[in-house]
Each structure stands twice: as C-alpha cells, then as structure tokens.
Design a protein around this motif. Sequence first.
Motif, PDB file in Angstrom:
ATOM      1  N   ASN A 198       0.842  -1.199   0.000  1.00 55.16           N
ATOM      2  CA  ASN A 198       0.000   0.000   0.000  1.00 55.16           C
ATOM      3  C   ASN A 198       0.871   1.241   0.000  1.00 55.16           C
ATOM      4  OD1 ASN A 198      -2.613  -1.386   0.325  1.00 55.16           O
ATOM      5  ND2 ASN A 198      -1.755  -1.991   2.296  1.00 55.16           N
ATOM      6  N   THR A 199       0.368   2.285  -0.653  1.00 56.83           N
ATOM      7  CA  THR A 199       1.163   3.504  -0.767  1.00 56.83           C
ATOM      8  C   THR A 199       1.495   4.100   0.596  1.00 56.83           C
ATOM      9  OG1 THR A 199      -0.870   4.801  -1.033  1.00 56.83           O
ATOM     10  CG2 THR A 199       0.243   4.083  -3.049  1.00 56.83           C
ATOM     11  N   ASN A 200       0.590   3.962   1.569  1.00 55.94           N
ATOM     12  CA  ASN A 200       0.832   4.591   2.876  1.00 55.94           C
ATOM     13  C   ASN A 200       1.845   3.829   3.718  1.00 55.94           C
ATOM     14  OD1 ASN A 200      -0.696   2.413   3.614  1.00 55.94           O
ATOM     15  ND2 ASN A 200      -2.385   3.584   4.493  1.00 55.94           N
ATOM     16  N   GLU A 201       2.347   2.723   3.226  1.00 55.17           N
ATOM     17  CA  GLU A 201       3.384   1.981   3.946  1.00 55.17           C
ATOM     18  C   GLU A 201       4.794   2.414   3.538  1.00 55.17           C
ATOM     19  OE1 GLU A 201       1.628  -1.870   2.785  1.00 55.17           O
ATOM     20  OE2 GLU A 201       1.509  -2.313   4.934  1.00 55.17           O
ATOM     21  N   TYR A 202       4.886   3.254   2.548  1.00 57.15           N
ATOM     22  CA  TYR A 202       6.173   3.727   2.054  1.00 57.15           C
ATOM     23  C   TYR A 202       6.342   5.206   2.396  1.00 57.15           C
ATOM     24  CZ  TYR A 202       6.543  -0.610  -0.552  1.00 57.15           C
ATOM     25  OH  TYR A 202       6.627  -1.936  -0.889  1.00 57.15           O
ATOM     26  N   ASP A 203       7.544   5.583   2.792  1.00 56.54           N
ATOM     27  CA  ASP A 203       7.749   6.979   3.173  1.00 56.54           C
ATOM     28  C   ASP A 203       8.719   7.721   2.267  1.00 56.54           C
ATOM     29  OD1 ASP A 203       9.614   5.879   6.130  1.00 56.54           O
ATOM     30  OD2 ASP A 203      10.077   5.728   3.994  1.00 56.54           O
ATOM     31  N   SER A 204       9.275   7.043   1.274  1.00 52.52           N
ATOM     32  CA  SER A 204      10.150   7.716   0.310  1.00 52.52           C
ATOM     33  C   SER A 204       9.693   7.346  -1.096  1.00 52.52           C
ATOM     34  CB  SER A 204      11.601   7.277   0.494  1.00 52.52           C
ATOM     35  OG  SER A 204      12.074   7.630   1.774  1.00 52.52           O
ATOM     36  N   TRP A 205       9.653   8.357  -1.969  1.00 57.96           N
ATOM     37  CA  TRP A 205       9.157   8.158  -3.336  1.00 57.96           C
ATOM     38  C   TRP A 205      10.064   8.864  -4.337  1.00 57.96           C
ATOM     39  CZ3 TRP A 205       4.878   5.253  -4.637  1.00 57.96           C
ATOM     40  CH2 TRP A 205       4.086   4.814  -3.575  1.00 57.96           C
ATOM     41  N   GLY A 206      10.170   8.251  -5.522  1.00 56.33           N
ATOM     42  CA  GLY A 206      10.837   8.910  -6.618  1.00 56.33           C
ATOM     43  C   GLY A 206       9.870   9.813  -7.370  1.00 56.33           C
ATOM     44  N   GLN A 207      10.381  10.457  -8.415  1.00 57.21           N
ATOM     45  CA  GLN A 207       9.574  11.416  -9.168  1.00 57.21           C
ATOM     46  C   GLN A 207       8.752  10.746 -10.258  1.00 57.21           C
ATOM     47  OE1 GLN A 207      12.670  10.695  -9.849  1.00 57.21           O
ATOM     48  NE2 GLN A 207      12.714  10.509 -12.072  1.00 57.21           N
ATOM     49  N   GLY A 208       9.058   9.492 -10.563  1.00 52.10           N
ATOM     50  CA  GLY A 208       8.299   8.755 -11.561  1.00 52.10           C
ATOM     51  C   GLY A 208       8.939   8.796 -12.936  1.00 52.10           C
ATOM     52  N   THR A 209       8.664   7.765 -13.723  1.00 54.22           N
ATOM     53  CA  THR A 209       9.140   7.696 -15.098  1.00 54.22           C
ATOM     54  C   THR A 209       8.005   7.145 -15.965  1.00 54.22           C
ATOM     55  OG1 THR A 209      10.926   6.889 -16.538  1.00 54.22           O
ATOM     56  CG2 THR A 209      10.178   5.386 -14.823  1.00 54.22           C
ATOM     57  N   GLN A 210       7.811   7.758 -17.121  1.00 46.96           N
ATOM     58  CA  GLN A 210       6.684   7.400 -17.975  1.00 46.96           C
ATOM     59  C   GLN A 210       6.996   6.152 -18.799  1.00 46.96           C
ATOM     60  OE1 GLN A 210       3.515   8.988 -18.460  1.00 46.96           O
ATOM     61  NE2 GLN A 210       3.120   7.144 -19.687  1.00 46.96           N
ATOM     62  N   VAL A 211       6.049   5.227 -18.814  1.00 47.43           N
ATOM     63  CA  VAL A 211       6.115   4.052 -19.669  1.00 47.43           C
ATOM     64  C   VAL A 211       4.873   4.068 -20.559  1.00 47.43           C
ATOM     65  CG1 VAL A 211       6.020   1.535 -19.770  1.00 47.43           C
ATOM     66  CG2 VAL A 211       7.456   2.677 -18.058  1.00 47.43           C
ATOM     67  N   THR A 212       5.093   4.031 -21.858  1.00 41.65           N
ATOM     68  CA  THR A 212       3.993   4.031 -22.809  1.00 41.65           C
ATOM     69  C   THR A 212       4.113   2.800 -23.701  1.00 41.65           C
ATOM     70  OG1 THR A 212       3.910   6.444 -22.815  1.00 41.65           O
ATOM     71  CG2 THR A 212       2.828   5.296 -24.636  1.00 41.65           C
TER      72      THR A 212
END
Length: 126
Positions: free
Chosen positions: A109-123
């Motif tokens: 679940n997203t609320n179990e993580y406290d560090s995140w990257g900025q994301g990368t697009q996959v198409t």
Amino acid sequence: VQLVESGGGVVQAGGSLRLSCAASERTFSRYAAGWFRQAPGKEREFVGAIRRNSGYTYYADSTMGRFTISRDDARNTVYLQMNNLKPADTAVYYCAAAPDPYGNARYANTNEYDSWGQGTQVTVSS
C-alpha cells in the motif's frame, strides 16, 4: 531516502523495458523497495516489491509472471524488468522505499512507504 527512477520510454506491445531506481542512502540494503504505477485518471496501484536482502519478492496479480524485481545493494539500485508489455501497462511508474528492520516486510500500500521517486513514464503502443 532520495530515489531517482530511469529507463522509461515508448515500446510496442509485447516488448520489454527495464526500469532502474537509484537510492541516495548508503544503508539502502536495510529498506524494502516497491514499484507502483499510476495511469491518467486512476489511483496509484501496486506493481510489486522486494524485501531487504533480496530474498523475497511479491507482485500484483496483473504483473506476476511478466515483471521481475531485483536489487543490487552494492549499487543502491532496484530494478523492474517488464516483459510482454501490454497497452494496459501504460502509466507513470514510481519507486518507493520503507525501512524493513526485520526483513519480513510485505508492503503493498502507498501509505506503507515513506520515500518516493519522481516517476518515469512508460507508454506501450498497440
């Protein structure tokens, strides 16, 4: 922990991509790492994750058998190998991390993580 994803891009259906997530933390080996994705208009969803010590991985039903998560703690990097990609896999992919003090994390679940990257697009094109 600061996380930076890379490796996204455009690929045809049936193709493969490998995403990387580089962590700034020298003790990254103590963290569980997860991958999530978010398509336009949809909530962020779990893709898969790996415990500390690389000993255990777990996946969402939609990605099991096609996606593989691994990590190289010497490089403070986690990978997401994606095979047999489908147009439904199109999304922004995010890497996340959370402490895994006992090596038994099963964070989906997203609320179990406290560090995140900025994301990368996959198409994935059909």
